[in-house]
Design a protein around this motif. Structure first.
Motif, PDB file in Angstrom:
ATOM      1  N   ARG A   8      15.690  34.417  36.842  1.00 61.18           N
ATOM      2  CA  ARG A   8      17.005  34.544  36.133  1.00 61.18           C
ATOM      3  C   ARG A   8      17.724  35.265  36.986  1.00 61.18           C
ATOM      4  NH1 ARG A   8      17.938  33.451  31.444  1.00 61.18           N
ATOM      5  NH2 ARG A   8      19.331  34.741  31.062  1.00 61.18           N
ATOM      6  N   LEU A   9      18.754  35.761  36.835  1.00 62.50           N
ATOM      7  CA  LEU A   9      20.274  35.639  37.403  1.00 62.50           C
ATOM      8  C   LEU A   9      19.919  37.274  37.645  1.00 62.50           C
ATOM      9  CD1 LEU A   9      23.372  33.567  37.039  1.00 62.50           C
ATOM     10  CD2 LEU A   9      21.830  34.063  39.532  1.00 62.50           C
ATOM     11  N   ASP A  10      19.770  38.190  38.670  1.00 58.19           N
ATOM     12  CA  ASP A  10      19.844  39.445  37.857  1.00 58.19           C
ATOM     13  C   ASP A  10      21.225  40.501  37.144  1.00 58.19           C
ATOM     14  OD1 ASP A  10      17.657  39.930  39.613  1.00 58.19           O
ATOM     15  OD2 ASP A  10      18.930  40.555  41.349  1.00 58.19           O
ATOM     16  N   ALA A  11      22.498  39.629  37.597  1.00 60.25           N
ATOM     17  CA  ALA A  11      24.126  39.871  36.570  1.00 60.25           C
ATOM     18  C   ALA A  11      24.428  38.314  36.650  1.00 60.25           C
ATOM     19  CB  ALA A  11      24.793  40.862  37.702  1.00 60.25           C
ATOM     20  N   ALA A  12      24.861  38.685  35.198  1.00 57.84           N
ATOM     21  CA  ALA A  12      25.218  37.178  34.711  1.00 57.84           C
ATOM     22  C   ALA A  12      27.075  37.680  33.865  1.00 57.84           C
ATOM     23  CB  ALA A  12      24.897  35.868  34.485  1.00 57.84           C
ATOM     24  N   THR A  13      28.034  38.331  34.461  1.00 56.14           N
ATOM     25  CA  THR A  13      29.429  37.957  32.867  1.00 56.14           C
ATOM     26  C   THR A  13      30.764  36.589  33.348  1.00 56.14           C
ATOM     27  OG1 THR A  13      30.028  39.546  35.275  1.00 56.14           O
ATOM     28  CG2 THR A  13      28.501  40.584  33.700  1.00 56.14           C
ATOM     29  N   LEU A  14      31.026  37.078  32.079  1.00 55.41           N
ATOM     30  CA  LEU A  14      32.587  36.164  31.919  1.00 55.41           C
ATOM     31  C   LEU A  14      32.744  37.747  30.792  1.00 55.41           C
ATOM     32  CD1 LEU A  14      32.480  33.489  32.907  1.00 55.41           C
ATOM     33  CD2 LEU A  14      32.177  32.653  30.277  1.00 55.41           C
ATOM     34  N   ILE A  15      34.210  37.566  31.366  1.00 51.74           N
ATOM     35  CA  ILE A  15      35.216  38.473  30.540  1.00 51.74           C
ATOM     36  C   ILE A  15      36.777  37.876  30.769  1.00 51.74           C
ATOM     37  CG2 ILE A  15      34.051  40.499  31.144  1.00 51.74           C
ATOM     38  CD1 ILE A  15      37.034  41.033  32.829  1.00 51.74           C
ATOM     39  N   ILE A  16      37.873  38.199  29.610  1.00 53.39           N
ATOM     40  CA  ILE A  16      38.772  36.963  29.861  1.00 53.39           C
ATOM     41  C   ILE A  16      39.622  38.281  29.988  1.00 53.39           C
ATOM     42  CG2 ILE A  16      40.536  37.232  28.419  1.00 53.39           C
ATOM     43  CD1 ILE A  16      39.076  35.350  26.499  1.00 53.39           C
ATOM     44  N   GLU A  17      40.577  39.001  31.456  1.00 51.34           N
ATOM     45  CA  GLU A  17      41.372  39.680  31.239  1.00 51.34           C
ATOM     46  C   GLU A  17      42.664  40.429  30.298  1.00 51.34           C
ATOM     47  OE1 GLU A  17      42.514  42.228  35.417  1.00 51.34           O
ATOM     48  OE2 GLU A  17      42.412  40.060  35.293  1.00 51.34           O
ATOM     49  N   VAL A  18      43.185  40.885  30.084  1.00 51.08           N
ATOM     50  CA  VAL A  18      44.361  40.457  29.999  1.00 51.08           C
ATOM     51  C   VAL A  18      45.315  41.453  30.669  1.00 51.08           C
ATOM     52  CG1 VAL A  18      45.613  40.911  28.136  1.00 51.08           C
ATOM     53  CG2 VAL A  18      43.901  40.000  27.074  1.00 51.08           C
ATOM     54  N   ASN A  19      45.705  41.334  31.641  1.00 53.26           N
ATOM     55  CA  ASN A  19      47.073  42.093  31.819  1.00 53.26           C
ATOM     56  C   ASN A  19      48.210  42.826  30.805  1.00 53.26           C
ATOM     57  OD1 ASN A  19      49.084  42.961  33.503  1.00 53.26           O
ATOM     58  ND2 ASN A  19      48.109  42.626  35.473  1.00 53.26           N
ATOM     59  N   GLY A  20      48.278  43.810  30.868  1.00 53.05           N
ATOM     60  CA  GLY A  20      48.997  44.076  30.075  1.00 53.05           C
ATOM     61  C   GLY A  20      50.513  44.146  30.412  1.00 53.05           C
ATOM     62  N   THR A  21      50.779  45.107  31.599  1.00 54.90           N
ATOM     63  CA  THR A  21      52.301  44.669  32.528  1.00 54.90           C
ATOM     64  C   THR A  21      52.759  43.514  32.993  1.00 54.90           C
ATOM     65  OG1 THR A  21      50.601  47.058  33.250  1.00 54.90           O
ATOM     66  CG2 THR A  21      52.878  46.353  34.631  1.00 54.90           C
ATOM     67  N   ASP A  22      51.459  42.636  33.103  1.00 54.74           N
ATOM     68  CA  ASP A  22      52.378  41.431  33.671  1.00 54.74           C
ATOM     69  C   ASP A  22      52.689  40.608  32.259  1.00 54.74           C
ATOM     70  OD1 ASP A  22      52.529  42.206  36.039  1.00 54.74           O
ATOM     71  OD2 ASP A  22      50.915  40.957  36.832  1.00 54.74           O
ATOM     72  N   GLY A  23      51.897  40.226  31.194  1.00 53.65           N
ATOM     73  CA  GLY A  23      51.969  39.502  30.112  1.00 53.65           C
ATOM     74  C   GLY A  23      50.943  38.596  30.698  1.00 53.65           C
TER      75      GLY A  23
END
Length: 179
Positions: A8-23
């Motif tokens: 097993r991987l020690d960590a596995a993450t996936l996110i959507i980053e929305v930049n509120g400044t740049d849109g």
């Protein structure tokens, strides 16, 4: 590990980053584990999103961590709904091979539940600020039902010469000094 049992991987993450400044929005992933020489990330439908092979001098040496983020075209070019369609919500599968030839696995759940961005109250957009003593301040967005804001990531960039300051803060934070 037992013979044949995937590691097993020690960590596995996936996110959507929305930049509120740049849109804009981007897909970010992070993984950490035993030294590996290949890694594939597939979406819930089985389509490959990322395929990485260590080559050259790193092939037998291996990688252990990997962070990357996608291109972030503005919402005027790629609306958030189109972005979400490209990266469906659900369980993403990480499958790799260690430098010893063993299978390395992990999963991460991608959510389309994205809170509104905070309202930046200081400094004002486009303001000229002193080189020292800058404090960024914001008001938290309302938390929609089912979304629990766990923290903020503040990224301040000076263009010339390029300097980037990044810090992750707890959900209760409302300001941060920028060195």
């Amino acid at each position: 590990e037992a013979a044949g049992k995937p590691i097993r991987l020690d960590a596995a993450t996936l996110i959507i980053e929305v930049n509120g400044t740049d849109g804009d929005a981007g897909l970010q992933f992070f993984l950490d584990g035993e030294p590996w020489n290949s890694m594939t990330i597939s979406d819930p439908t089985g389509h490959v999103v990322v395929d990485v092979d260590a080559r050259g001098r790193l092939k037998d040496w291996g990688l252990t961590e990997l962070f990357s983020e996608s291109n972030e075209p503005p919402f005027s070019e790629v609306p958030l709904a189109e972005f979400k369609a490209r990266f469906p919500e659900g369980k993403y599968t990480f499958v790799g091979e260690t430098i010893e030839g063993e299978k390395l696995v992990g999963t991460a759940r991608l959510s389309h539940d994205i809170p509104d961005p905070p309202v930046i109250t200081s400094p004002a957009d486009g303001a000229t600020v002193d080189r020292v003593g800058v404090v960024a301040r914001w008001q938290a967005p309302p938390e929609p039902p089912g979304i629990d804001i766990v923290g903020y990531r503040v990224i301040a960039t000076r263009e010339d010469p390029l300097r980037v300051y990044q810090v992750e803060l707890p959900a209760a934070a409302r300001k941060v000094p920028i060195p």
